[in-house]
Design a protein around this motif. Structure first.
Motif, PDB file in Angstrom:
ATOM      1  N   GLY A  50       0.810  -1.215   0.000  1.00 55.98           N
ATOM      2  CA  GLY A  50       0.000   0.000   0.000  1.00 55.98           C
ATOM      3  C   GLY A  50       0.838   1.257   0.000  1.00 55.98           C
ATOM      4  N   THR A  51       1.941   1.224  -0.756  1.00 53.55           N
ATOM      5  CA  THR A  51       2.926   2.314  -0.747  1.00 53.55           C
ATOM      6  C   THR A  51       2.292   3.670  -1.067  1.00 53.55           C
TER       7      THR A  51
ATOM      8  N   LEU B  47      -0.690   6.437   5.698  1.00 48.57           N
ATOM      9  CA  LEU B  47      -1.854   5.776   6.310  1.00 48.57           C
ATOM     10  C   LEU B  47      -1.588   4.299   6.543  1.00 48.57           C
ATOM     11  N   THR B  48      -0.682   3.727   5.720  1.00 47.29           N
ATOM     12  CA  THR B  48      -0.436   2.284   5.777  1.00 47.29           C
ATOM     13  C   THR B  48       0.816   1.912   6.569  1.00 47.29           C
ATOM     14  N   THR B  49       1.344   2.852   7.354  1.00 45.05           N
ATOM     15  CA  THR B  49       2.547   2.546   8.136  1.00 45.05           C
ATOM     16  C   THR B  49       2.247   1.461   9.172  1.00 45.05           C
ATOM     17  N   ASN B  50       1.104   1.594   9.845  1.00 45.00           N
ATOM     18  CA  ASN B  50       0.757   0.613  10.884  1.00 45.00           C
ATOM     19  C   ASN B  50      -0.468  -0.221  10.544  1.00 45.00           C
ATOM     20  N   THR B  51      -1.165   0.155   9.502  1.00 43.21           N
ATOM     21  CA  THR B  51      -2.384  -0.560   9.125  1.00 43.21           C
ATOM     22  C   THR B  51      -2.268  -0.959   7.657  1.00 43.21           C
ATOM     23  N   PRO B  52      -2.417  -2.233   7.322  1.00 46.44           N
ATOM     24  CA  PRO B  52      -2.370  -2.590   5.905  1.00 46.44           C
ATOM     25  C   PRO B  52      -3.580  -1.997   5.179  1.00 46.44           C
TER      26      PRO B  52
ATOM     27  N   GLY C 221      -6.511   2.773  -4.024  1.00 48.62           N
ATOM     28  CA  GLY C 221      -5.075   2.673  -3.796  1.00 48.62           C
ATOM     29  C   GLY C 221      -4.383   3.991  -3.469  1.00 48.62           C
ATOM     30  N   THR C 222      -5.094   5.109  -3.602  1.00 47.94           N
ATOM     31  CA  THR C 222      -4.501   6.412  -3.267  1.00 47.94           C
ATOM     32  C   THR C 222      -5.380   7.077  -2.198  1.00 47.94           C
ATOM     33  N   PRO C 223      -4.820   8.048  -1.444  1.00 48.40           N
ATOM     34  CA  PRO C 223      -5.641   8.712  -0.424  1.00 48.40           C
ATOM     35  C   PRO C 223      -6.919   9.322  -1.019  1.00 48.40           C
TER      36      PRO C 223
END
Ligand code: GDD
Ligand code: MG
Length: 327
Positions: free
Chosen positions: A15-16, A21-26, A225-227
């Motif tokens: 989820g690059t 947002l995806t640092t701690n949550t997939p 896939g994007t914010p």
């Protein structure tokens, strides 16, 4: 009810494009319209008659099982496949399929874990079984196909080529991220290897003369896939509750979780989603946005089409439009 009742959900990507947002949550566990993306997908699958699903996990794998358990809460059987290294989409499918006892002539659904769609899974499975195809892809039409798998089809709905992310797309029909694989096609993906289903498996099936069919559907479809697309997806699901039975009750165009404090002079609407513990002080306006758990919005704030991080504080007088705030 779909005659195909087993599925794999691909939830292992990094989820690059959604960082931070995806640092701690997939990505699939990010919540939109009151529920994780995966939950919206699982509930849709169940409604179509899918009763057994394997989550193909990799990145931040441990967060899925505590939430979904054995699936009984959702009226289905859910299991978890793990990867010691990211296996790519094809490798993930081959790895997860080992947890399903698939009959020799059985087929299964495969879902990308970041797509929400209103398309008819039963119609797709009927086309697959009628045509006897190796694979049947759900396709949608987009204006700009560059970010997707470009999939030209013939008049008979047969897929002519599969061209993942090309600079000058030769068709508007794209891979929408929901496939039906026959067991025979599935067996052709090498096990224990890194494989891309889009760059390797689909082209190889076509090169060897096997049939892939396209099921084109013009209903609602989004890859979050994007914010921006994630915020849009949340807004869309709230504006049209028929899109997902996993969306909690919508009141005044808004989903509000527990213990939200909204000042009487403030206004919230247009598909906003307020997580539990959110506080909104006086004279503020929130439209089309996601406000994370315990976020505190002070007075005279305007927030539109934005994502506010959990536990963050938006100070008095701020104007946020299309922003990711507080990470
Ligand atoms: N388990 C596992 N392991 N899952 C993975 C891995 C992996 O190594 N790599 C990716 N995935 C999962 C992602 O979590 C996602 O659900 C799905 O596979 C697709 O990966 P994305 O990273 O979201 O791909 P994309 O959006 O660039 O492109 C894909 O989706 C488009 C439609 O939204 C492709 O399938 C395109 O052809 C398609 O058009
Ligand atoms: Mg994607």
């Amino acid at each position: 009810m779909s005659p195909i009742n087993k599925a794999i959900l691909l939830v292992g990507g990094k989820g690059t494009r959604l960082a931070p947002l995806t640092t701690n949550t997939p990505k699939p566990m990010l919540k939109i319209a009151g529920a994780p993306v995966t939950e919206h997908q699982i509930v849709k699958a169940r409604e179509a008659g899918i009763s057994e699903i394997v989550l193909a996990t990799s990145y931040l794998a441990d967060v899925f099982e505590p939430y979904f358990g054995d699936g009984s809460r959702f009226g289905m059987k859910i299991r978890y496949a793990y990867e010691t290294q990211p296996l790519g989409t094809g490798g993930a499918i081959a790895n997860a399929a080992q947890l399903l006892e698939l009959g020799a002539n059985e087929s299964l659904f495969i879902f990308n874990g970041d797509v929400l769609s209103s398309h008819d899974l039963i119609a797709q499975s009927e086309l697959h079984l009628k045509s006897g195809a190796a694979v049947t892809l759900h396709l949608v039409e987009v204006e700009d196909a560059r970010a997707y798998g470009c999939v030209p089809i013939g008049a008979d709905s047969k897929v002519l080529q599969f061209l993942e992310k090309m600079d000058n797309p030769i068709a508007k029909t794209i891979n929408a991220g929901c496939y039906i694989f026959s067991n025979q096609a599935l067996q052709q993906i090498p096990k224990g290897a890194v494989v891309s289903v889009e760059r390797e498996t689909f082209p190889a099936l076509l090169n060897s003369g096997q049939n892939i069919f396209g099921y084109v559907d013009g209903g609602y479809w989004i890859d979050m896939g994007t914010p921006e697309s994630m915020i849009r997806a949340s807004r869309d699901l709230i504006s049209n509750p028929a899109l997902s039975k996993a969306t909690p009750k919508v009141i005044n165009h808004t989903v509000m979780m527990r213990e939200v404090q909204l000042h009487a002079s403030s206004r919230v609407g247009e598909g906003s989603y307020l997580e539990s513990g959110v506080v909104i002080e006086a004279n503020s306006i929130v439209n089309g946005s996601i406000i994370g758990e315990n976020a505190h919005i002070e007075s005279d704030v305007l927030i539109e089409n934005s994502y506010i991080a959990p536990q963050s504080r938006v100070t008095s007088g701020s104007k946020l439009r299309g922003e990711i705030f507080g990470f």
